[in-house]
Design a protein around this motif. Structure first.
Motif, mmCIF file in Angstrom:
data_model
loop_
_atom_site.group_PDB
_atom_site.id
_atom_site.type_symbol
_atom_site.label_atom_id
_atom_site.label_comp_id
_atom_site.label_asym_id
_atom_site.label_seq_id
_atom_site.Cartn_x
_atom_site.Cartn_y
_atom_site.Cartn_z
ATOM 1 N N ASN A 219 -81.872 25.435 -47.510
ATOM 2 C CA ASN A 219 -82.477 24.117 -47.530
ATOM 3 C C ASN A 219 -83.393 23.930 -48.729
ATOM 4 O O ASN A 219 -84.604 24.084 -48.624
ATOM 5 C CB ASN A 219 -83.241 23.889 -46.226
ATOM 6 C CG ASN A 219 -82.597 22.782 -45.426
ATOM 7 O OD1 ASN A 219 -81.957 21.893 -45.993
ATOM 8 N ND2 ASN A 219 -82.744 22.828 -44.122
ATOM 9 N N CYS B 61 -82.929 22.635 -53.254
ATOM 10 C CA CYS B 61 -82.125 22.793 -54.469
ATOM 11 C C CYS B 61 -82.598 23.997 -55.267
ATOM 12 O O CYS B 61 -81.858 24.533 -56.091
ATOM 13 C CB CYS B 61 -82.135 21.528 -55.304
ATOM 14 S SG CYS B 61 -83.735 21.080 -55.968
ATOM 15 N N SER C 11 -85.128 15.941 -52.150
ATOM 16 C CA SER C 11 -84.318 17.080 -51.742
ATOM 17 C C SER C 11 -85.149 17.794 -50.670
ATOM 18 O O SER C 11 -86.307 17.440 -50.459
ATOM 19 C CB SER C 11 -84.013 17.979 -52.945
ATOM 20 O OG SER C 11 -85.194 18.522 -53.476
ATOM 21 N N PRO C 12 -84.590 18.799 -49.995
ATOM 22 C CA PRO C 12 -85.309 19.375 -48.849
ATOM 23 C C PRO C 12 -86.730 19.838 -49.155
ATOM 24 O O PRO C 12 -87.609 19.713 -48.317
ATOM 25 C CB PRO C 12 -84.411 20.543 -48.439
ATOM 26 C CG PRO C 12 -83.040 20.067 -48.783
ATOM 27 C CD PRO C 12 -83.210 19.331 -50.083
ATOM 28 N N TRP D 10 -77.472 15.710 -49.751
ATOM 29 C CA TRP D 10 -78.749 15.769 -49.019
ATOM 30 C C TRP D 10 -78.751 14.623 -48.026
ATOM 31 O O TRP D 10 -78.553 13.474 -48.406
ATOM 32 C CB TRP D 10 -79.962 15.611 -49.942
ATOM 33 C CG TRP D 10 -80.057 16.507 -51.133
ATOM 34 C CD1 TRP D 10 -80.208 16.108 -52.430
ATOM 35 C CD2 TRP D 10 -80.082 17.946 -51.171
ATOM 36 N NE1 TRP D 10 -80.306 17.200 -53.269
ATOM 37 C CE2 TRP D 10 -80.222 18.348 -52.516
ATOM 38 C CE3 TRP D 10 -79.969 18.943 -50.200
ATOM 39 C CZ2 TRP D 10 -80.279 19.678 -52.928
ATOM 40 C CZ3 TRP D 10 -80.016 20.270 -50.594
ATOM 41 C CH2 TRP D 10 -80.169 20.632 -51.937
ATOM 42 N N ALA E 72 -85.483 15.515 -46.104
ATOM 43 C CA ALA E 72 -84.134 15.751 -46.628
ATOM 44 C C ALA E 72 -83.607 17.099 -46.157
ATOM 45 O O ALA E 72 -84.364 18.059 -46.004
ATOM 46 C CB ALA E 72 -84.138 15.699 -48.149
ATOM 47 N N ASN F 17 -80.018 19.871 -46.364
ATOM 48 C CA ASN F 17 -78.738 20.254 -46.962
ATOM 49 C C ASN F 17 -77.649 20.129 -45.906
ATOM 50 O O ASN F 17 -77.694 20.834 -44.906
ATOM 51 C CB ASN F 17 -78.847 21.697 -47.465
ATOM 52 C CG ASN F 17 -77.540 22.228 -48.043
ATOM 53 O OD1 ASN F 17 -76.568 21.492 -48.194
ATOM 54 N ND2 ASN F 17 -77.540 23.517 -48.362
#
Lengths: 326, 388
Positions: B132, B134, B270-271, B374, B382, B384
């Motif tokens: 989880n 990037c 993103s996460p 995402w 966010a 994955n």
């Protein structure tokens, strides 16, 4: 022409660095070794990571077995199942193994280990098989023809080139898998959180009775946990804790008060034995001094460790070692 | 009434700060202490032979700061004394040569910006979404400006024999890393580099000298470069047989898969970088790169690939370098399925993961350049995910 920079390499210099070996045998030195000789070296120096039968310990590489598994869902890639050429084994063992003590093996020892790895993979079947520069290139591995040149340019690129869809590219979308379900992402908010369980274990571990005056009573669990993390750079060669045995280096249980070179059954270097005979006993000061600069503290030691730069790491490792002191 | 950040005098506005002698080598603000490389302890047996990941979600622009460039070592960081540094060229050459660092500094230099991506970047995601963030799914990449000597000049100095077809760079670390590289590539755009982003290479990036192999997998960019042998055939060493070969579903394997295919990822949101401001004007940003050339276009989707929008590129566009893209939109607070899709100067379009699996199966480990998704929920968190 040219810039006239640099100087000619001498033949001795080229010989010292040009250690690579190719599948056609170019670069192989003269030498020989048997399966049985290789087994002895492997048990002493390699099995700690690769397992007694090459099966791999933990996440260290397995190097034997897996034949016929390459098209399976979980392929097992080993020397026997996957590697195309035996020369790769000789070259790699010679240049990079044992992990933490590279280029310490003699040519004969590398031949013996290579022979033993062939034996572990059933490529040769007799313990008295001897591998040498003379018969080396006769040995072929099963997967030699299992490789082909990258064909992405012809196979994939034409399918993946062109104007992509921008509108109404599919009728609907569903989520099919979530990373959170697996929950294997390291905790990024607080990196130390992962170490917390280790600290609890270490804190719970010291023996309740008769602690040596200077050690267990004063151990700081956080320092011990930090030491456990720092000890990772030692763990390729040294075992510690329950069931620890001698591997590339001697086990480190009950280290404090031990005379240098005294563990039975471990093959110490001569300078180490001599240091012990001269009275070197391991305590806070001597261990810290040794770890700071091993090669100068015991000149000629086989321990190929560059030395700890950080005093914090040294203190943490000392605390961690002490947590295994009876 | 008012914001105390404005109405009250802040300590930094009243008291004197540190002088110019306090920070001879500057470090980031303590408030940025979370912007660090991270590793995934379960991934490898030992951190000495392992990888750390670039915090892509915290970065912007196209240049990766030196201290945040991901690391991959096979025997730890070699601490090479530049005074004892030697580079040897031997094999099929007229004159085997030895250079000191001072010798190398007398050759003509070039400055070029390139991405370096590990072939295993995103490799943990072949069988489905795992990690989880990037940083972990895409962080085995960095992009810096190298100063170095065209490798061609060094090879010409030694005089390459007509029978030569390959070179083999070798590292000075305890792994003595080796790879086989075709002579054509070596004579084309490879550099023997000694600076990154203007300063000396960091020890973890190969100080004092590393090889730069533009557009090709990071494993070939040998660090602590001590020797280059010239030969007439490849060496088939460990890093091009046991590893860095791509197993296909039929049990056979591709080898010499050098080029890094075009790829992109949205770095924010993103996460690890959720949307925290709620609905309203929102910036999506990310990076894209290709081993075959420049990135001419990146598309972004908010609905999992039903409709795509062309993103805005910003920053210099160099061949085989990272590119930065932005997509600004008015978020209505409903869940999003974010993806980015890169297109490079050859017309190659980054494929879906589904397409890659159709082409290569699940066991190839390397070269996963599939489109990342995402899922962003109503709170802006966010995750994955994989989608249909």
């Amino acid at each position: 022409d040219g810039f006239g920079l640099g100087r000619d390499a001498t033949p001795d210099e080229v010989a010292a660095w040009d250690i690579d070996v190719r599948p056609d045998g170019q670069g192989l030195p003269e030498g020989r070794g048997t399966v049985a000789e290789g087994e002895e070296i492997f048990t002493a120096q390699c099995a700690v990571c690769h397992g007694d039968f090459g099966e791999g310990v933990g996440r260290w590489p397995n190097i034997a077995g897996g034949q016929g598994s390459l098209a399976d869902e979980d392929p097992v890639k080993t020397v026997g199942s996957y590697w195309p050429y035996l020369s790769t084994v000789w070259d790699y063992v010679h240049r990079a193994m044992p992990f933490g003590n590279a280029q310490s093996l003699t040519d004969d020892e590398v031949y013996a280990l290579t022979a033993y790895i062939l034996y572990l993979n059933d490529v040769v079947l007799e313990e008295d098989f001897e591998l040498s520069h003379e018969n080396f290139t006769e040995i072929r591995l099963e997967n030699e023809d299992g490789f082909y040149m990258d064909d992405r340019d012809t196979l994939e690129v034409p399918q993946l080139t062109g104007e992509p869809c921008m509108e109404a590219c599919k009728p609907s979308v569903e989520i099919t898998m979530r990373a959170r379900v697996l929950d294997v992402t390291p905790d990024t908010a607080d990196d130390d959180a992962a170490a917390a369980p280790a600290a609890e274990t270490a804190a719970a571990e010291p023996a309740p009775e008769a602690p040596a005056e200077e050690s267990v009573a004063a151990l700081d669990p956080e320092l011990v946990a930090a030491g456990e993390r720092a000890f990772r750079q030692c763990s390729a060669c040294h075992q510690i804790g329950e069931g620890a045995t001698n591997r590339v280096g001697p086990h480190l249980n009950d280290l404090f008060g031990r005379t240098a070179g005294e563990i039975d059954g471990f093959n110490y270097s001569r300078p180490f034995q001599e240091a012990g005979e001269a009275g070197l006993v391991w305590n806070d000061e001597t261990i810290a001094a040794f770890l700071a600069d091993p090669r100068n503290y015991v000149k000629g030691t086989r321990m190929s460790f560059r030395g700890l730069k950080s005093e914090d790491d040294a203190a943490a490792i000392l605390a961690y070692l002490k947590s295994f002191d009876e | 009434a008012g914001d105390p950040a404005i109405t009250q005098v802040q300590p930094w506005a009243q008291m004197l700060g540190e002088g110019v002698d306090a920070r001879p080598y500057g470090t980031p603000s303590p408030f940025e202490a979370h912007v660090v490389r991270r590793n995934v302890p379960w991934l490898t047996a030992d951190p000495v032979s392992s990888v750390s990941f670039t915090p892509l979600h915290e970065l912007d622009g196209i240049i990766t700061p030196n201290g945040l460039c991901f690391e991959r070592h096979h025997a730890g960081i070699a601490e090479v004394d530049p005074g004892e540094y030697r580079l040897m060229i031997n094999g099929l050459v007229d004159r085997p040569l030895v250079f000191t660092l001072q010798d190398l500094l007398r050759f003509p230099r070039e400055n070029r910006v390139y991405f370096l991506e590990c072939a295993a970047n995103s490799g943990m995601e072949w069988r489905g979404s795992q990690l989880n963030g990037c940083q972990f799914t895409h962080g085995m990449i960095h992009n810096v400006m190298y100063t170095g000597i065209p490798l061609r000049l060094l090879l010409e100095e030694a005089g390459v024999k007509t029978s030569a077809a390959w070179i083999m760079p070798e590292g000075a670390d305890a792994a003595a890393m080796t790879r086989s590289i075709p002579l054509e590539k070596a004579m084309d755009d490879c550099l023997v580099a000694f600076r990154m982003n203007g300063e000396a290479l960091r020890p973890e990036q190969g100080y004092p000298v590393r090889l730069v192999v533009p557009g090709w997998e990071g494993n070939m960019w040998v660090k602590w470069l001590r020797r280059i042998e010239v030969g007439d055939q490849p060496w088939h060493h460990r890093e091009e047989t046991s590893a860095y070969t791509d197993l296909m579903p039929d049990g056979r394997a591709r080898r010499f898969t050098w080029v890094m295919d075009a790829k992109s990822v949205i770095t924010s949101p993103s996460p690890q970088a959720p949307i925290t401001h709620g609905p309203g004007h929102t910036v999506i940003t990310g990076v894209a790169w290709s081993g075959r050339g420049a990135i001419l276009r990146v598309d972004v989707t908010l609905d999992g690939g039903i409709t795509w929008h062309q993103a805005r590129m910003s920053g210099p566009s160099f061949d085989k370098s990272m590119h930065r893209f932005y997509y600004e939109f008015d978020w209505d607070g409903r869940p999003l399925l974010l993806q980015s899709r890169a297109m490079d100067s050859t017309g190659y379009v980054q494929p879906t993961k589904e397409k890659l699996r159709e082409l290569r199966g699940l066991s190839s480990i390397y070269h996963n350049n599939g489109i990342q998704t995402w899922a962003v929920n109503e709170q802006g968190v966010a995750e994955n995910v994989e989608i249909s």
